[in-house]
Design a protein around this motif. Structure first.
Motif, mmCIF file in Angstrom:
data_model
loop_
_atom_site.group_PDB
_atom_site.id
_atom_site.type_symbol
_atom_site.label_atom_id
_atom_site.label_comp_id
_atom_site.label_asym_id
_atom_site.label_seq_id
_atom_site.Cartn_x
_atom_site.Cartn_y
_atom_site.Cartn_z
ATOM 1 N N ILE A 282 42.320 47.789 49.285
ATOM 2 C CA ILE A 282 43.349 47.401 48.320
ATOM 3 C C ILE A 282 43.035 46.027 47.741
ATOM 4 O O ILE A 282 43.151 45.799 46.525
ATOM 5 C CB ILE A 282 44.737 47.420 48.980
ATOM 6 C CG1 ILE A 282 45.119 48.846 49.384
ATOM 7 C CG2 ILE A 282 45.787 46.839 48.050
ATOM 8 C CD1 ILE A 282 46.418 48.940 50.165
ATOM 9 N N VAL A 283 42.623 45.096 48.593
ATOM 10 C CA VAL A 283 42.274 43.749 48.129
ATOM 11 C C VAL A 283 41.094 43.808 47.160
ATOM 12 O O VAL A 283 41.059 43.086 46.155
ATOM 13 C CB VAL A 283 41.960 42.843 49.334
ATOM 14 C CG1 VAL A 283 41.368 41.517 48.867
ATOM 15 C CG2 VAL A 283 43.221 42.591 50.147
ATOM 16 N N THR A 284 40.125 44.669 47.453
ATOM 17 C CA THR A 284 38.984 44.813 46.548
ATOM 18 C C THR A 284 39.425 45.291 45.174
ATOM 19 O O THR A 284 38.976 44.768 44.138
ATOM 20 C CB THR A 284 37.967 45.798 47.144
ATOM 21 O OG1 THR A 284 37.514 45.315 48.410
ATOM 22 C CG2 THR A 284 36.770 45.966 46.212
ATOM 23 N N THR B 86 37.663 35.862 44.962
ATOM 24 C CA THR B 86 37.227 37.071 45.669
ATOM 25 C C THR B 86 36.888 36.770 47.119
ATOM 26 O O THR B 86 37.306 37.495 48.044
ATOM 27 C CB THR B 86 36.009 37.681 44.957
ATOM 28 O OG1 THR B 86 36.348 37.978 43.603
ATOM 29 C CG2 THR B 86 35.570 38.958 45.652
ATOM 30 N N VAL B 87 36.131 35.701 47.356
ATOM 31 C CA VAL B 87 35.774 35.331 48.726
ATOM 32 C C VAL B 87 37.025 34.988 49.531
ATOM 33 O O VAL B 87 37.173 35.403 50.690
ATOM 34 C CB VAL B 87 34.780 34.156 48.710
ATOM 35 C CG1 VAL B 87 34.539 33.627 50.122
ATOM 36 C CG2 VAL B 87 33.455 34.582 48.091
ATOM 37 N N ALA B 88 37.941 34.235 48.929
ATOM 38 C CA ALA B 88 39.174 33.871 49.628
ATOM 39 C C ALA B 88 39.998 35.108 49.975
ATOM 40 O O ALA B 88 40.533 35.219 51.093
ATOM 41 C CB ALA B 88 39.992 32.908 48.769
ATOM 42 N N ALA B 89 40.099 36.063 49.048
ATOM 43 C CA ALA B 89 40.863 37.285 49.312
ATOM 44 C C ALA B 89 40.206 38.116 50.407
ATOM 45 O O ALA B 89 40.885 38.686 51.264
ATOM 46 C CB ALA B 89 40.998 38.095 48.024
ATOM 47 N N SER C 180 40.665 43.973 39.377
ATOM 48 C CA SER C 180 41.594 43.864 38.248
ATOM 49 C C SER C 180 41.765 42.412 37.810
ATOM 50 O O SER C 180 41.861 42.126 36.614
ATOM 51 C CB SER C 180 42.945 44.464 38.633
ATOM 52 O OG SER C 180 43.554 43.721 39.684
ATOM 53 N N ILE C 181 41.781 41.485 38.768
ATOM 54 C CA ILE C 181 41.891 40.064 38.408
ATOM 55 C C ILE C 181 40.659 39.606 37.648
ATOM 56 O O ILE C 181 40.754 38.858 36.658
ATOM 57 C CB ILE C 181 42.105 39.216 39.682
ATOM 58 C CG1 ILE C 181 43.511 39.461 40.247
ATOM 59 C CG2 ILE C 181 41.902 37.735 39.392
ATOM 60 C CD1 ILE C 181 43.772 38.735 41.547
ATOM 61 N N ALA C 182 39.491 40.051 38.087
ATOM 62 C CA ALA C 182 38.258 39.675 37.385
ATOM 63 C C ALA C 182 38.261 40.196 35.952
ATOM 64 O O ALA C 182 37.833 39.502 35.020
ATOM 65 C CB ALA C 182 37.048 40.218 38.147
#
Length: 358
Positions: free
Chosen positions: A270-272, A344-347, A277-279
């Motif tokens: 889900i995080v991926t 992305t790394v933080a998520a 979508s954020i990117a």
């Protein structure tokens, strides 16, 4: 007694028979490139691209012939396909490495303190200074607002489709989500322009339409929502059914099973999907241009007046006639990629930490 590792005379090699040495592959590559170069440049029929393609074909043919001779036909076919797969991987990696190298080499020129602490307000065409702090603030605010809007809606919609949705209504939702996935970004911008900017914003702005960062966030939400719904739906479907059944057998209600078992299991996927979508939202230009208008000054209020973003900043600087503008555009592009990478790394670390703690 015959050693099973050594093949009898006249037969192919055993399980641990002869192997083609690495030097043979290097020699085949050198010979293939030499022959291809002689054919291309000797006859003048092509350049270095045709030489590489012809060299690869000759190299694959040579690998098949040599390995088949030493290890057998089956090993020859296997090694040829392995070489072809590795070459395809390298070919796919070349554009990515090229993009990263270009961003770093050209974007490092203005990667300084001035770029991250100043805006383009009162910056002329002959001024080498000027930064993108206003665009960075706009990007962070717009993407943050869009994420707050779309993540709960997208996850709840996916949960309904997977856990509760039945019949034609669920099928209709999936259909519209699939259609929204292919909507061009400019269509989302036009929708928010016609609805929010021209109809809603005059209500609280003395009858005058008003551009704003919030309108841009709404347009980005339209683009982010289908990606989050589809990715979350697929991740929820991958959760094994015995996990749900075991929870139900212990008397846990369905809503608590979804909240404490299903979602935590699917959380990394889900995080991926959320980060994808954020990117996409952070790199959109057309919606921001249509409904936020862009600005050269810092505007920390996303609900009033024009606001810029990094993608819009790159577009404007790349089309500017000033000789200092391209350097700003490359640095802004590098900054945008770095922001997405950091998020992305933080998520990923956050999802991994939660998974380990459970």
């Amino acid at each position: 007694m015959t050693d099973p590792a050594v093949a009898p005379p006249g037969q192919g090699p055993g399980l641990r028979g002869r192997r083609t040495p690495f030097v043979a592959y290097v020699g085949l590559a050198v010979v293939a490139l030499g022959v291809a170069a002689a054919i291309c440049y000797g006859t003048g029929v092509g350049g270095w691209v045709l030489m590489l393609v012809m060299g690869l074909v000759l190299f694959l043919a040579g690998v098949y012939a040599v390995v088949s001779r030493l290890e057998g036909r089956r090993a020859g076919r296997d090694r040829t396909w392995s070489v072809l797969i590795h070459c395809a991987f390298v070919l796919a990696l070349v554009p990515l490495v090229s993009v990263v190298w270009t961003l770093i080499s050209k974007g490092s020129e203005r990667f300084d303190l001035n770029f991250f602490t100043t805006s383009l307000n009162n910056i002329g065409a002959r001024d080498p200074d000027g930064g993108a702090v206003h665009a960075i603030i706009g990007t962070l605010e717009q993407v943050a607002i869009a994420t707050v809007i779309t993540v709960p809606l997208g996850i709840l919609a996916a949960i309904y489709i997977v856990e509760y949705g039945r019949g034609r209504f669920a099928t209709l939702i999936r259909f519209f989500v699939d259609v929204m996935t292919g909507i061009p970004s400019i269509v989302a911008g036009l929708f928010i322009l016609s609805f929010w900017v021209l109809i809603v914003s005059p209500v609280y702005n003395n009858g005058q339409p008003s551009f704003s960062g919030f309108a841009a966030a709404l347009a980005l939400s339209v683009l982010m929502l289908p990606t989050i719904v589809r990715s979350t739906e697929e991740m929820l479907r991958l959760v094994p059914a015995p996990l749900r059944e075991g929870s139900y057998a212990l008397g846990v209600p369905k809503w608590k099973t979804i909240l404490r078992v299903v979602i935590p299991t699917a959380l990394p996927g889900i995080v991926t999907g959320i980060m994808l979508s954020i990117a996409r939202a952070a790199g959109e230009t057309a919606p921001v241009l249509l409904v936020a208008g862009g600005s050269a000054a810092v505007n920390i209020n996303p609900f009033n007046n024009n606001q810029s973003s990094l993608s819009l900043y790159v577009f404007q600087q790349a089309s500017d006639a000033s000789r200092f503008a391209p350097a700003r555009a490359w640095t802004a592009a590098l900054t945008l990629v770095a922001l997405v990478l950091i998020l992305t790394v933080a998520a990923k670390l956050f999802a991994r930490r939660n998974r380990i703690s459970r």
